[in-house]
Design a protein around this motif. Structure first.
Motif, PDB file in Angstrom:
ATOM      1  N   SER A 159      88.777  43.848  65.992  1.00  0.00           N
ATOM      2  CA  SER A 159      89.194  42.426  65.866  1.00  0.00           C
ATOM      3  C   SER A 159      89.317  42.106  64.365  1.00  0.00           C
ATOM      4  CB  SER A 159      87.999  41.231  66.261  1.00  0.00           C
ATOM      5  OG  SER A 159      88.122  41.303  67.489  1.00  0.00           O
ATOM      6  N   ARG A 160      90.407  41.507  64.049  1.00  0.00           N
ATOM      7  CA  ARG A 160      90.846  41.248  62.640  1.00  0.00           C
ATOM      8  C   ARG A 160      90.455  39.771  62.257  1.00  0.00           C
ATOM      9  NH1 ARG A 160      96.709  43.943  62.348  1.00  0.00           N
ATOM     10  NH2 ARG A 160      96.123  46.074  62.694  1.00  0.00           N
ATOM     11  N   SER A 161      90.102  38.869  63.152  1.00  0.00           N
ATOM     12  CA  SER A 161      89.814  37.527  62.930  1.00  0.00           C
ATOM     13  C   SER A 161      88.866  36.938  63.873  1.00  0.00           C
ATOM     14  CB  SER A 161      91.226  36.753  62.942  1.00  0.00           C
ATOM     15  OG  SER A 161      91.619  37.030  64.003  1.00  0.00           O
ATOM     16  N   ILE A 162      88.258  35.852  63.592  1.00  0.00           N
ATOM     17  CA  ILE A 162      87.500  35.144  64.496  1.00  0.00           C
ATOM     18  C   ILE A 162      88.499  34.256  65.430  1.00  0.00           C
ATOM     19  CG2 ILE A 162      85.642  33.306  64.602  1.00  0.00           C
ATOM     20  CD1 ILE A 162      85.007  33.934  61.802  1.00  0.00           C
ATOM     21  N   LYS A 163      88.060  34.309  66.764  1.00  0.00           N
ATOM     22  CA  LYS A 163      88.811  33.637  68.120  1.00  0.00           C
ATOM     23  C   LYS A 163      87.913  32.829  68.680  1.00  0.00           C
ATOM     24  CE  LYS A 163      92.506  36.909  67.961  1.00  0.00           C
ATOM     25  NZ  LYS A 163      93.663  37.797  68.766  1.00  0.00           N
ATOM     26  N   ALA A 164      88.262  31.750  69.156  1.00  0.00           N
ATOM     27  CA  ALA A 164      87.537  30.779  69.993  1.00  0.00           C
ATOM     28  C   ALA A 164      88.414  30.558  71.260  1.00  0.00           C
ATOM     29  CB  ALA A 164      86.916  29.574  69.177  1.00  0.00           C
ATOM     30  N   TYR A 165      87.598  30.678  72.305  1.00  0.00           N
ATOM     31  CA  TYR A 165      88.387  30.143  73.543  1.00  0.00           C
ATOM     32  C   TYR A 165      87.291  29.934  74.777  1.00  0.00           C
ATOM     33  CZ  TYR A 165      87.048  35.042  74.725  1.00  0.00           C
ATOM     34  OH  TYR A 165      86.127  36.140  74.857  1.00  0.00           O
ATOM     35  N   TYR A 166      87.711  29.071  75.542  1.00  0.00           N
ATOM     36  CA  TYR A 166      86.683  28.733  76.841  1.00  0.00           C
ATOM     37  C   TYR A 166      87.041  29.440  78.205  1.00  0.00           C
ATOM     38  CZ  TYR A 166      84.882  24.559  74.195  1.00  0.00           C
ATOM     39  OH  TYR A 166      84.394  23.943  73.151  1.00  0.00           O
ATOM     40  N   LYS A 167      85.931  29.764  78.855  1.00  0.00           N
ATOM     41  CA  LYS A 167      85.774  30.186  80.212  1.00  0.00           C
ATOM     42  C   LYS A 167      84.948  29.150  80.833  1.00  0.00           C
ATOM     43  CE  LYS A 167      86.378  35.271  79.765  1.00  0.00           C
ATOM     44  NZ  LYS A 167      85.906  36.581  80.169  1.00  0.00           N
ATOM     45  N   GLY A 168      85.839  28.315  81.667  1.00  0.00           N
ATOM     46  CA  GLY A 168      85.141  27.339  82.120  1.00  0.00           C
ATOM     47  C   GLY A 168      84.429  26.496  81.096  1.00  0.00           C
ATOM     48  N   ASP A 169      83.267  25.875  81.223  1.00  0.00           N
ATOM     49  CA  ASP A 169      82.818  25.158  79.983  1.00  0.00           C
ATOM     50  C   ASP A 169      81.872  26.128  79.027  1.00  0.00           C
ATOM     51  OD1 ASP A 169      80.388  25.796  81.615  1.00  0.00           O
ATOM     52  OD2 ASP A 169      79.729  23.645  81.746  1.00  0.00           O
ATOM     53  N   ILE A 170      81.914  27.048  79.007  1.00  0.00           N
ATOM     54  CA  ILE A 170      81.422  28.230  78.122  1.00  0.00           C
ATOM     55  C   ILE A 170      82.291  28.416  76.913  1.00  0.00           C
ATOM     56  CG2 ILE A 170      80.064  30.166  77.803  1.00  0.00           C
ATOM     57  CD1 ILE A 170      79.174  30.326  80.618  1.00  0.00           C
ATOM     58  N   LEU A 171      81.850  28.521  75.503  1.00  0.00           N
ATOM     59  CA  LEU A 171      82.465  28.554  74.418  1.00  0.00           C
ATOM     60  C   LEU A 171      82.298  30.169  74.086  1.00  0.00           C
ATOM     61  CD1 LEU A 171      84.487  27.825  72.219  1.00  0.00           C
ATOM     62  CD2 LEU A 171      82.439  27.178  70.898  1.00  0.00           C
ATOM     63  N   TYR A 172      83.390  30.886  74.133  1.00  0.00           N
ATOM     64  CA  TYR A 172      83.263  32.361  73.517  1.00  0.00           C
ATOM     65  C   TYR A 172      83.976  32.290  72.269  1.00  0.00           C
ATOM     66  CZ  TYR A 172      82.058  34.137  78.407  1.00  0.00           C
ATOM     67  OH  TYR A 172      81.427  34.307  79.463  1.00  0.00           O
ATOM     68  N   ILE A 173      83.286  33.044  71.505  1.00  0.00           N
ATOM     69  CA  ILE A 173      83.555  33.376  70.026  1.00  0.00           C
ATOM     70  C   ILE A 173      83.756  34.902  69.786  1.00  0.00           C
ATOM     71  CG2 ILE A 173      83.122  33.179  67.508  1.00  0.00           C
ATOM     72  CD1 ILE A 173      83.673  30.734  68.547  1.00  0.00           C
ATOM     73  N   SER A 174      84.934  35.619  69.717  1.00  0.00           N
ATOM     74  CA  SER A 174      85.083  36.795  69.056  1.00  0.00           C
ATOM     75  C   SER A 174      85.539  37.048  67.694  1.00  0.00           C
ATOM     76  CB  SER A 174      86.286  37.310  70.056  1.00  0.00           C
ATOM     77  OG  SER A 174      87.443  36.936  69.768  1.00  0.00           O
ATOM     78  N   LYS A 175      84.590  38.070  67.314  1.00  0.00           N
ATOM     79  CA  LYS A 175      84.665  38.188  65.907  1.00  0.00           C
ATOM     80  C   LYS A 175      84.692  39.609  65.655  1.00  0.00           C
ATOM     81  CE  LYS A 175      79.610  38.065  64.851  1.00  0.00           C
ATOM     82  NZ  LYS A 175      79.636  39.191  64.140  1.00  0.00           N
ATOM     83  N   PRO A 176      85.198  40.076  64.271  1.00  0.00           N
ATOM     84  CA  PRO A 176      84.846  41.409  63.747  1.00  0.00           C
ATOM     85  C   PRO A 176      83.626  41.760  63.499  1.00  0.00           C
ATOM     86  CG  PRO A 176      86.795  40.276  62.623  1.00  0.00           C
ATOM     87  CD  PRO A 176      86.109  39.097  63.301  1.00  0.00           C
ATOM     88  N   SER A 177      83.169  42.952  63.740  1.00  0.00           N
ATOM     89  CA  SER A 177      81.885  43.188  63.772  1.00  0.00           C
ATOM     90  C   SER A 177      81.050  42.910  62.308  1.00  0.00           C
ATOM     91  CB  SER A 177      81.363  44.522  63.721  1.00  0.00           C
ATOM     92  OG  SER A 177      81.877  45.173  65.151  1.00  0.00           O
ATOM     93  N   ARG A 178      81.844  42.886  61.141  1.00  0.00           N
ATOM     94  CA  ARG A 178      81.353  42.783  60.044  1.00  0.00           C
ATOM     95  C   ARG A 178      81.009  40.993  59.439  1.00  0.00           C
ATOM     96  NH1 ARG A 178      86.802  43.074  59.536  1.00  0.00           N
ATOM     97  NH2 ARG A 178      88.127  41.425  58.776  1.00  0.00           N
ATOM     98  N   VAL A 179      81.518  40.154  60.438  1.00  0.00           N
ATOM     99  CA  VAL A 179      81.514  38.749  60.266  1.00  0.00           C
ATOM    100  C   VAL A 179      79.893  38.281  60.729  1.00  0.00           C
ATOM    101  CG1 VAL A 179      82.234  36.536  60.849  1.00  0.00           C
ATOM    102  CG2 VAL A 179      83.989  38.383  60.513  1.00  0.00           C
ATOM    103  N   SER A 180      79.355  37.761  59.749  1.00  0.00           N
ATOM    104  CA  SER A 180      78.028  37.048  60.040  1.00  0.00           C
ATOM    105  C   SER A 180      78.263  35.846  60.831  1.00  0.00           C
ATOM    106  CB  SER A 180      77.307  36.687  58.778  1.00  0.00           C
ATOM    107  OG  SER A 180      77.865  35.730  57.994  1.00  0.00           O
ATOM    108  N   LEU A 181      76.746  35.658  61.436  1.00  0.00           N
ATOM    109  CA  LEU A 181      76.808  34.542  62.207  1.00  0.00           C
ATOM    110  C   LEU A 181      76.813  33.224  61.418  1.00  0.00           C
ATOM    111  CD1 LEU A 181      73.796  35.322  64.920  1.00  0.00           C
ATOM    112  CD2 LEU A 181      76.281  35.277  65.246  1.00  0.00           C
ATOM    113  N   ARG A 182      76.532  33.409  60.093  1.00  0.00           N
ATOM    114  CA  ARG A 182      76.549  32.386  59.128  1.00  0.00           C
ATOM    115  C   ARG A 182      77.939  31.777  59.059  1.00  0.00           C
ATOM    116  NH1 ARG A 182      74.305  31.865  52.973  1.00  0.00           N
ATOM    117  NH2 ARG A 182      74.718  29.863  52.597  1.00  0.00           N
ATOM    118  N   GLU A 183      78.889  32.822  59.260  1.00  0.00           N
ATOM    119  CA  GLU A 183      80.141  32.679  59.147  1.00  0.00           C
ATOM    120  C   GLU A 183      80.963  31.990  60.343  1.00  0.00           C
ATOM    121  OE1 GLU A 183      82.852  35.760  56.746  1.00  0.00           O
ATOM    122  OE2 GLU A 183      81.066  36.883  56.941  1.00  0.00           O
TER     123      GLU A 183
END
Length: 244
Positions: free
Chosen positions: A23-47
Motif C-alpha cells: 500500500s502507498r496510502s491510507i484508504k477507508a471503506y465500509y463493508k456493511g457497517d464496519i469501517l475498514y482502514i488499509s494502510k502501509p505497514s510503516r504507518v502508525s496507529l497514531r497516524e
C-alpha cells in the motif's frame, strides 16, 4: 489484523485496521457497517487516528447512510433486498427449487435478480451457496465487460497491455504491474455504472505509461477522461456499492 472500534460524533463504529506492505496510502471503506482502514505497514496507529479525525465528517455521513439504507449492506439474500448491478438498484426475489445448484437469472428490463436455491439448505449453507454463485456470475460478466472496454481504450489511447485478470476484490477497483503490462480488476466492477468502469480501465492502462500518481499520470488520464476527478471522487465515496 486488529479489530476495535472508534467513536465519531457519539456513534460507536466497528473498526478493522489492515496492514499491506504494497500500500502507498491510507484508504477507508465500509463493508456493511464496519469501517475498514488499509494502510502501509510503516504507518502508525497514531497516524490512523489523525486520518480518521481529518475525515470524520465524511466517515460519519457514510456510516449514517449505510445504517439508513440496509439494502446496500452485507446481503442476506432475501426477498426485497437491493443489489447494485450495472449502476442500478435491482430487487432480489428468491424461491426454492428442486435443482441441486443455485440458479440466478437477471431481468434487466424490470431490474430484478431472481435467485433460486436448492431445498433443504440451512440458513448458513444457503447464504454461502448464493454468495458463491453471485461471485462466479459477476466474475464472468465483469470479464466480458473489461475485455470489451480494454480493446476500445487500447485503440483510443494507443497504450498496449499484455494481459488482464479479474478476481474478487473489495479494497481495490484495479491495479497494474507495469513491468509485465499486466492489469488486474475487481470482479465486482459489473456492479458499477459503465462510465465509472471506463475511468478505472483508463486509470490502469495509463499506469503502463506512468507508474506513479503524479501530475504527468493524471494529465494523461484526463486526456481521455476529462472529468476523471469527478469520477474518482464518486468511486471513493461509493465503495460500499461493492458489498455482497
Amino acid at each position: 489484523m486488529e479489530k476495535t472500534q472508534i467513536i465519531i460524533k457519539g456513534k460507536k463504529i466497528p473498526l478493522v485496521v489492515r496492514n499491506f506492505k504494497t500500500s502507498r496510502s491510507i484508504k477507508a471503506y465500509y463493508k456493511g457497517d464496519i469501517l475498514y482502514i488499509s494502510k502501509p505497514s510503516r504507518v502508525s496507529l497514531r497516524e490512523i487516528d489523525k486520518f480518521i479525525d481529518k475525515y470524520q465528517t465524511y466517515l460519519y455521513a457514510e456510516y449514517v447512510k449505510i445504517k439508513s439504507d440496509k439494502n446496500l449492506g452485507i446481503k442476506r439474500w432475501v426477498n426485497g433486498e437491493k443489489i447494485s448491478y450495472k449502476g442500478k438498484k435491482y430487487t432480489i426475489i428468491t424461491d426454492i427449487t428442486k435443482k441441486k445448484t443455485v440458479e440466478i437469472k437477471i431481468n434487466e428490463r424490470d431490474k430484478i435478480f431472481y435467485i433460486n436455491t436448492p431445498q433443504g439448505l440451512v440458513k448458513e449453507e444457503r447464504t454461502e451457496a448464493v454468495l458463491k454463485a453471485i461471485k462466479k456470475l459477476f466474475k464472468k460478466n465483469t470479464e466480458q465487460i473489461i475485455g470489451e472496454k480494454l480493446e476500445y481504450w487500447r485503440f483510443i489511447t494507443g497504450i498496449d497491455y499484455n494481459s488482464f485478470r479479474v478476481h474478487d476484490a473489495t479494497t481495490r477497483y484495479g491495479s497494474c504491474v507495469k513491468a509485465k503490462k499486466a492489469l488486474n480488476f475487481s470482479s465486482r466492477l459489473v456492479m458499477l455504472p459503465s462510465k465509472m468502469i471506463d475511468a478505472i480501465v483508463v486509470h490502469e492502462l495509463c499506469h503502463i505509461e506512468q507508474a506513479n500518481h503524479g501530475p504527468k499520470f493524471y494529465n494523461l488520464v484526463e486526456t481521455y477522461i476529462p472529468d476523471y476527478k469527478e469520477s474518482d471522487k464518486w468511486l471513493r465515496e461509493n465503495n460500499n456499492l461493492l458489498n455482497l
